[in-house]
Design a protein around this motif. Structure first.
Motif, short mmCIF file in Angstrom:
data_model
loop_
_atom_site.label_atom_id
_atom_site.label_comp_id
_atom_site.label_asym_id
_atom_site.label_seq_id
_atom_site.Cartn_x
_atom_site.Cartn_y
_atom_site.Cartn_z
N LEU A 97 0.82 -1.21 0.00
CA LEU A 97 0.00 0.00 0.00
C LEU A 97 0.86 1.26 0.00
CD1 LEU A 97 -2.85 -1.04 2.48
CD2 LEU A 97 -3.07 -0.58 0.03
N VAL A 98 1.92 1.25 0.79
CA VAL A 98 2.78 2.43 0.86
C VAL A 98 3.41 2.72 -0.50
CG1 VAL A 98 4.94 3.33 1.83
CG2 VAL A 98 3.25 2.26 3.33
N ILE A 99 3.95 1.68 -1.14
CA ILE A 99 4.57 1.86 -2.45
C ILE A 99 3.54 2.29 -3.48
CG2 ILE A 99 5.71 0.67 -4.36
CD1 ILE A 99 7.19 -1.01 -2.30
N TRP A 156 13.74 4.79 -0.62
CA TRP A 156 12.76 4.29 0.35
C TRP A 156 11.97 3.12 -0.22
CZ3 TRP A 156 13.30 5.23 5.19
CH2 TRP A 156 13.83 6.44 5.63
N ASN A 157 11.61 3.23 -1.48
CA ASN A 157 10.91 2.10 -2.12
C ASN A 157 11.79 0.84 -2.13
OD1 ASN A 157 8.48 3.37 -2.65
ND2 ASN A 157 9.11 4.08 -4.68
N ALA A 201 7.15 -3.04 -5.73
CA ALA A 201 6.08 -3.68 -4.98
C ALA A 201 6.07 -5.20 -5.14
CB ALA A 201 4.73 -3.11 -5.42
N PHE A 202 6.51 -5.69 -6.31
CA PHE A 202 6.44 -7.14 -6.54
C PHE A 202 7.70 -7.75 -7.13
CE2 PHE A 202 5.43 -10.70 -9.47
CZ PHE A 202 5.18 -11.67 -8.51
N LEU A 203 8.19 -7.20 -8.25
CA LEU A 203 9.26 -7.88 -8.96
C LEU A 203 10.53 -8.00 -8.12
CD1 LEU A 203 10.19 -9.25 -11.51
CD2 LEU A 203 10.83 -7.02 -12.45
#
Length: 370
Positions: free
Chosen positions: A45-47, A56-57, A214-216
């Motif tokens: 959610l934050v990303i 930060w990401n 977020a995923f990769l």
């Protein structure tokens, strides 16, 4: 190690020394899973919703990667029936835990529980076992791979840990799909497609730059952590004619806090002896194993095991050794001459000692020119 005993034989010797509660499910393990799930959802959610600096990401991605891996370790435990026993609840919770790694519960139980555990380190029947020399010589692709210099191949092999679990899961889907009854094939397929659909759908919602974090990237990190364990579980051990966990499995040691975060996944020999026992109790099993069979039990620090993997090839020669085919360098395995602190090889005389094991004449021709 010349004699082999089945995992049932070892279990029968240790079980009388264990309290009865160790054979009961431990639902409290789900608390750790809930914490990881909250962390993962919060990170996503934050990303997705905030425009943060890439640094930060990236840091959030690292946390997500650790969470993905740890959820996978818990999913592994859940699908062995050590957390809950009701089949529908076991599969539901296992599906959630394995969702980040995109592996379905039915496929996992077929591939891992029913085949890998029953036929551990059997060259033909264990879907996770590495090939012997004869199988290598019959494969054009593998022959090509093993012409690449050892150091370069080792580098790419370790780099591949970032995607090997995902790739192998997809391969197992195709490998075992026909073995499922027709009524279950749709379920297996949906359990595979839904996680991927959700992650690909997220890509279109938040865009590639955020999806990367977020995923990769978390998937690659999660793969690397999971495969760092899986790679050390058996790949330094010999192929065996009998499913003997003390011969075909290795337990690694990591700091206690990592064991807590990873649900004691490092206790792998113990797991193969008692796969339906919660890993919460594996330290107790380890205590008895080291007391009863100190000369047969294999353990080493995780870092040392990974270094040993880097320095040895992954092709089996006569079941109990490992070989670098073109050079004819033969290494021992655990229990068969491998000393992780001082890895050495003997030089095989290709024509005399390997002989017909080199089914492909191309191997012989290349070896002669070395």
């Amino acid at each position: 190690m010349r004699e082999f005993y089945t995992f049932g034989w070892y279990a029968s010797k240790i079980s009388p020394h264990l309290p009865k509660e160790v054979f009961e499910p431990v639902p409290s393990r789900l608390l750790g899973g809930l914490i990881y799930l909250i962390i993962a959802l919060s990170g996503l959610l934050v990303i997705s919703l905030l425009d943060l600096h890439p640094l930060w990401n990236f840091l959030i991605s690292v946390v997500l990667g650790f969470s993905f891996a740890s959820l996978g370790f818990l999913g592994h435990e859940i699908l062995h029936g050590t957390v809950v026993r009701r089949p529908w609840l076991r599969d539901f919770l296992g599906a959630i835990a394995f969702w980040p790694l995109c592996t379905g519960p039915k496929l996992w139980r077929k591939w891992h529980n029913a085949n890998h555990h029953v036929h551990t380190q059997h060259e033909e029947l264990d879907p996770d076992a590495w090939p012997g020399l004869e199988k290598l010589a019959k494969s054009r692709l593998l022959r090509w791979v093993y012409r690449i210099p050892f150091v370069i191949r080792a580098f790419f092999a370790f780099s591949a840990l970032t995607f090997t679990f995902t790739l192998h899961s997809i391969r197992m889907l195709f490998y075992f799909f026909k073995d499922f009854e027709p009524k279950n094939r749709k379920i297996v397929l949906w359990q595979f497609l839904l996680p991927w659909a959700s992650w690909i759908g997220l890509l279109f919602v938040i865009g590639f730059s955020k999806w990367l974090f977020a995923f990769l990237l978390p998937l690659l990190i999660g793969n690397f952590i999971v495969m760092s364990y899986i790679s050390t579980n058996h790949r330094l051990n010999p192929l065996v004619p009998v499913n003997d966990p003390l011969a075909n499995s290795l337990s690694v040691t990591v700091p206690k806090w990592i064991d807590v975060l990873h649900f004691n996944f490092s206790y792998h020999t113990e797991h193969h002896l008692f796969p339906t026992m919660s890993s919460k109790y594996y330290p107790l099993v380890k205590k008895h194993l080291k007391k009863m069979w100190p000369d047969r039990y294999h353990e080493m620090p995780m870092t040392k095991a990974l270094i040993a993997l880097w320095k040895t090839p992954r092709v089996y020669y006569q079941q109990r050794e490992l070989i670098e085919p073109l050079q004819g360098h033969v290494y021992g395995t655990l229990g068969n001459g491998l000393e992780p602190t001082r890895i050495q090889y003997r030089k095989a005389e290709v024509e005399r000692e390997l002989g017909q094991s080199f089914v492909s004449s191309s191997f012989k021709k290349v070896a002669k020119h070395k």
